[in-house]
Design an enzyme around this catalytic site. Sequence first.
Site, PDB file in Angstrom:
ATOM      1  N   ARG A  76       0.857  -1.180   0.000  1.00 32.76           N
ATOM      2  CA  ARG A  76       0.000   0.000   0.000  1.00 32.76           C
ATOM      3  C   ARG A  76       0.896   1.234   0.000  1.00 32.76           C
ATOM      4  O   ARG A  76       1.955   1.235   0.612  1.00 32.76           O
ATOM      5  CB  ARG A  76      -0.870   0.040   1.258  1.00 32.76           C
ATOM      6  CG  ARG A  76      -2.016  -0.932   1.252  1.00 32.76           C
ATOM      7  CD  ARG A  76      -2.930  -0.714   2.439  1.00 32.76           C
ATOM      8  NE  ARG A  76      -2.302  -1.019   3.696  1.00 32.76           N
ATOM      9  CZ  ARG A  76      -1.850  -0.121   4.563  1.00 32.76           C
ATOM     10  NH1 ARG A  76      -1.968   1.173   4.310  1.00 32.76           N
ATOM     11  NH2 ARG A  76      -1.291  -0.487   5.683  1.00 32.76           N
ATOM     12  N   TYR A 202      -1.173  -3.883  -6.891  1.00 32.69           N
ATOM     13  CA  TYR A 202      -0.950  -4.534  -5.588  1.00 32.69           C
ATOM     14  C   TYR A 202      -2.255  -4.581  -4.775  1.00 32.69           C
ATOM     15  O   TYR A 202      -2.961  -3.562  -4.668  1.00 32.69           O
ATOM     16  CB  TYR A 202       0.152  -3.810  -4.783  1.00 32.69           C
ATOM     17  CG  TYR A 202       0.161  -4.311  -3.363  1.00 32.69           C
ATOM     18  CD1 TYR A 202       0.731  -5.548  -3.062  1.00 32.69           C
ATOM     19  CD2 TYR A 202      -0.488  -3.625  -2.345  1.00 32.69           C
ATOM     20  CE1 TYR A 202       0.666  -6.065  -1.786  1.00 32.69           C
ATOM     21  CE2 TYR A 202      -0.564  -4.135  -1.063  1.00 32.69           C
ATOM     22  CZ  TYR A 202       0.017  -5.360  -0.788  1.00 32.69           C
ATOM     23  OH  TYR A 202      -0.080  -5.872   0.477  1.00 32.69           O
ATOM     24  N   LYS A 211      -9.494  -2.192   2.084  1.00 30.54           N
ATOM     25  CA  LYS A 211      -9.151  -0.984   2.831  1.00 30.54           C
ATOM     26  C   LYS A 211      -9.949   0.224   2.318  1.00 30.54           C
ATOM     27  O   LYS A 211     -10.394   1.072   3.100  1.00 30.54           O
ATOM     28  CB  LYS A 211      -7.651  -0.691   2.705  1.00 30.54           C
ATOM     29  CG  LYS A 211      -6.757  -1.828   3.179  1.00 30.54           C
ATOM     30  CD  LYS A 211      -6.953  -2.132   4.628  1.00 30.54           C
ATOM     31  CE  LYS A 211      -5.912  -3.126   5.123  1.00 30.54           C
ATOM     32  NZ  LYS A 211      -6.122  -3.482   6.533  1.00 30.54           N
ATOM     33  N   HIS A 231     -10.520  -1.315  12.036  1.00 31.01           N
ATOM     34  CA  HIS A 231      -9.427  -2.185  11.602  1.00 31.01           C
ATOM     35  C   HIS A 231      -9.183  -3.223  12.705  1.00 31.01           C
ATOM     36  O   HIS A 231      -8.184  -3.150  13.419  1.00 31.01           O
ATOM     37  CB  HIS A 231      -8.188  -1.293  11.376  1.00 31.01           C
ATOM     38  CG  HIS A 231      -7.059  -1.965  10.669  1.00 31.01           C
ATOM     39  ND1 HIS A 231      -5.781  -1.447  10.671  1.00 31.01           N
ATOM     40  CD2 HIS A 231      -6.996  -3.095   9.929  1.00 31.01           C
ATOM     41  CE1 HIS A 231      -4.997  -2.224   9.962  1.00 31.01           C
ATOM     42  NE2 HIS A 231      -5.690  -3.224   9.504  1.00 31.01           N
ATOM     43  N   SER A 253      -0.020  -2.657  11.836  1.00 32.82           N
ATOM     44  CA  SER A 253       0.594  -3.704  11.022  1.00 32.82           C
ATOM     45  C   SER A 253       1.765  -4.325  11.780  1.00 32.82           C
ATOM     46  O   SER A 253       2.379  -3.679  12.622  1.00 32.82           O
ATOM     47  CB  SER A 253       1.094  -3.104   9.712  1.00 32.82           C
ATOM     48  OG  SER A 253      -0.007  -2.626   8.990  1.00 32.82           O
ATOM     49  N   CYS A 255       1.943  -6.656  14.046  1.00 30.76           N
ATOM     50  CA  CYS A 255       1.791  -6.961  15.478  1.00 30.76           C
ATOM     51  C   CYS A 255       1.106  -8.313  15.681  1.00 30.76           C
ATOM     52  O   CYS A 255       0.655  -8.626  16.778  1.00 30.76           O
ATOM     53  CB  CYS A 255       0.997  -5.869  16.176  1.00 30.76           C
ATOM     54  SG  CYS A 255       1.920  -4.348  16.390  1.00 30.76           S
ATOM     55  N   ASP A 282      -9.150  -8.882  10.035  1.00 28.90           N
ATOM     56  CA  ASP A 282      -8.666  -7.546   9.642  1.00 28.90           C
ATOM     57  C   ASP A 282      -9.677  -6.420   9.849  1.00 28.90           C
ATOM     58  O   ASP A 282      -9.285  -5.337  10.258  1.00 28.90           O
ATOM     59  CB  ASP A 282      -8.242  -7.580   8.163  1.00 28.90           C
ATOM     60  CG  ASP A 282      -7.365  -6.393   7.773  1.00 28.90           C
ATOM     61  OD1 ASP A 282      -6.521  -5.984   8.588  1.00 28.90           O
ATOM     62  OD2 ASP A 282      -7.528  -5.870   6.657  1.00 28.90           O
ATOM     63  N   ARG A 382       2.028 -12.115   0.062  1.00 26.04           N
ATOM     64  CA  ARG A 382       0.704 -12.372   0.637  1.00 26.04           C
ATOM     65  C   ARG A 382       0.112 -13.692   0.163  1.00 26.04           C
ATOM     66  O   ARG A 382       0.465 -14.203  -0.896  1.00 26.04           O
ATOM     67  CB  ARG A 382      -0.260 -11.246   0.196  1.00 26.04           C
ATOM     68  CG  ARG A 382       0.156  -9.852   0.634  1.00 26.04           C
ATOM     69  CD  ARG A 382      -0.282  -9.612   2.033  1.00 26.04           C
ATOM     70  NE  ARG A 382       0.188  -8.344   2.573  1.00 26.04           N
ATOM     71  CZ  ARG A 382      -0.478  -7.659   3.506  1.00 26.04           C
ATOM     72  NH1 ARG A 382      -1.629  -8.100   3.969  1.00 26.04           N
ATOM     73  NH2 ARG A 382       0.023  -6.547   3.999  1.00 26.04           N
TER      74      ARG A 382
HETATM   75  C1  OXD Z   1      -2.682  -3.862   6.416  1.00 31.44           C
HETATM   76  C2  OXD Z   1      -3.232  -5.061   5.781  1.00 31.44           C
HETATM   77  O1  OXD Z   1      -1.751  -3.264   5.869  1.00 31.44           O
HETATM   78  O2  OXD Z   1      -4.139  -5.672   6.364  1.00 31.44           O
HETATM   79  O3  OXD Z   1      -3.182  -3.477   7.485  1.00 31.44           O
HETATM   80  O4  OXD Z   1      -2.797  -5.423   4.674  1.00 31.44           O
HETATM   81 MN    MN Z   2      -4.998  -4.590   7.970  1.00 27.41          MN
END
Ligand code: OXD
Ligand code: MN
Length: 597
Positions: A76, A202, A211, A231, A253, A255, A282, A382
Site C-alpha cells: 500500500r 498490488y 481498505k 481495523h 501492522s 503486530c 482484519d 501475501r
Molecule cells: C494492512 C493489511 O496493511 O491488512 O493493514 O494489509
Molecule cells: Mn490490515
Amino acid sequence: MKFENKQLTDNKYVLDWIQECAELTNPDKIVWITAEEEQLEELRRQACETKELYKLNKELLPGCYLHRTAVNDVARVEARTFICTRTKEDAGNINNWIEPQECYARLRKLYKNSMVGRTMYVIPYAMGQLGSAFAKYGVELTDSIYVVLNMVIMTRAGAAVGKYLDEHFIKGLHSKATLDPDNRYICHFPEDNTIWSVNSGYGGNVLLGKKCFALRIASYLGRKEGWMAEHMLILGLQSPDGVIKYVAAAFPSACGKTNLAMLIPPEYYKKKGYKIWCVGDDIAWLRIGADGRLWAVNPENGFFGVAPGTNEHSNPNALAATKSGAIFTNVCHDLGNNTVWWEGLNDNPPTNALNWKGEKWDYRTYDKNDKINTSGAHPNSRFTAVAKNCPCVSPEFDNPDGVPISAIIFGGRRAKTAPLVYQSFNWQHGTFVGSIMASETTAAAAGAIGVVRRDPMAMRPFVGYDMGDYWAHWLEMGKRIPNPPKIFHVNWFRCDDEGHFIWPGFGDNMRVLMWILSRCENKAEARQTPIGYVPYEKDINLEGTDISEQTLADLLSIDTESWKDDIANIKEFYALVGDRVPQELKTELDALEKRLG
Ligand code: OXD
Ligand code: MN
C-alpha cells in the site's frame, strides 16, 4: 459500448456509470463477473496464458496460483492515498487531500484510453452477508484478472449481488494503466461513494472492497449512519461449557493480528476444552444491536495475509487455509515441486527456485539486512485464502447479525511504556487509550530503538475523514450503546533491558484474553493505577509456561518515567490532528498527566 455477457442489473444509475467509465477507459470488451466456476476457470486459463498467473502443483496445492506484481508495486502506498472531500478540513490533517474536481480531472487523464486492448471486468460484490442489515454493495470495474480472482475470494461477489445494486452502491474504478509509480493514485471521494485507483496492481491498492471501501468509505458512512468500521480482528473464545465470548481487537501492522485471530490455545487450555474461533482477521463493522450490546461482522469473505513468518507453529490455521484455492502474491516459487515458499515457512529453502521477482534465487545469498533484494519471498508477500478453508473459522461467520462483542482490545508494540495488559476506566477513557495507540521499533526489530509512530485505533491510514471527528464519533457511539464492551490495551512486545521480548506471545496470549473476559464478567479484581486497571499477578494463569513470577511482575509494572515522556509525544500528536480533537480526550490527557504526578 456493449456487454459481452448478460448484464446483472437493469438499474439505470449503475449502467450509466459503467458506460461513463467505459467511454473514458475505452476497453475492447466489457464482461460481467457472475463468479460461476466456469467463468472463473476461463479467466484463470487466460491469466496463465499471459503469465499473469502460474498454476501450482495440482496435488499439493489444488486450485492455487502464484502471481507477481511489478517490482515497484508491492505494498500500500500511503503517500499516494487521498481522501477527496470538498473541504480539506473534512479530510483532516492526517490524510492526504486533493480537491475532488481537480482530482477527477487529474485522474481522468490517466484513465483515458487506459483499457484499450483490454477487457473491463464488472465485479458486483457485497461487503457483509447479502441482504443483511450490515451489508453494503459495490461494483469494481477493473482491467485485471488478478483483481477479479482476488475479489471473488475476499468479498461475496457475483451474479447474486445484482439485485441489490441501487443508487447507493460504491463505485470503484481500477485500472492498472501503465503501473507508473509517479502517477499512482488511490483516491476516495466519500461524498460521492466513489473510489478511483490507477497505476497499481498490488492488493491493498486495488482490491477496492478491502481498505478503500470496508475501512475508508465505510468509516465515513458509519459516522453518518451511526455505526463503526474498524481495523479489527474478531475472535470467539469458547469455554469448556460451550459458551463463546467475542472480542474485537485493533493492532497496527506487524503486530500479529492474523495470528491472534486464529490462535491455538496452549496445551493446558486445550486439554480443558477451550477453543478459539476466527470471525475475522482484519476488519470489523460494529452496530448497536436491539439488545443494547455492540454487534460485529467481518464484512470480508477471505484473508489477505502476510506470508513470511506464517508456519506450522506461528499459525497452523492460516497455513491450512492456503492449501487449496489460494492465490499467492510475490512469494518464492519452488520449481522442484511447483509449490511456494517464504522466509519463516520452514528451515528448508528450496534449492531450485525463483525469488519474488521471478529471478533464479540462491537462498545462501539471503541477508536479513537487505531482505528486499536477497529474500526468496518479498517481506510483504501475501496469500489470499478463502475464510471457510480455515479450520477454526467461526460457525457464526455467515451469521447476518454478527456476534456480540464483550471486549475491545487495542494493542501496540512498546518496549517499555505499556504493560502486558490494562483495562480502561470507562468508554471515554477507552477511546482515549485507542487515540494514543502507538508502535515503536524495539531492539529485536531492525533499525533505531524507540521511534514511536502514533496509530490511533490502528486506523491512521484508514479513516476516511478527519481524525478528530473520528474520535468524536467513538465518544458519541459510547453514549448510545446501553451495554458497551469494556476496552483494554495489550502489549505483547515488552522488552527487558537488553531488548529481548519477555512475553512468549502466540498461543500464550490466550492467558491475557482469559483475564480480559473474566473482567468483562466481573470475575477478577484489578489494581487501579494511573493508566487504568492492571491485573494482580495471581490472576494471570501461567500454568504450563516457564515464565517466572518476577517476569510477570515486570510485564505488569508501570514505567512512570516512560509514560511521562510519552505525554509530550501525545500532545504533539494531538496538535498535529488539530482543532477537532474532542475536549473529552484533552481532559483525559490532562487527567493522566496529573495521575502520573
Ligand atoms: C494492512 C493489511 O496493511 O491488512 O493493514 O494489509
Ligand atoms: Mn490490515
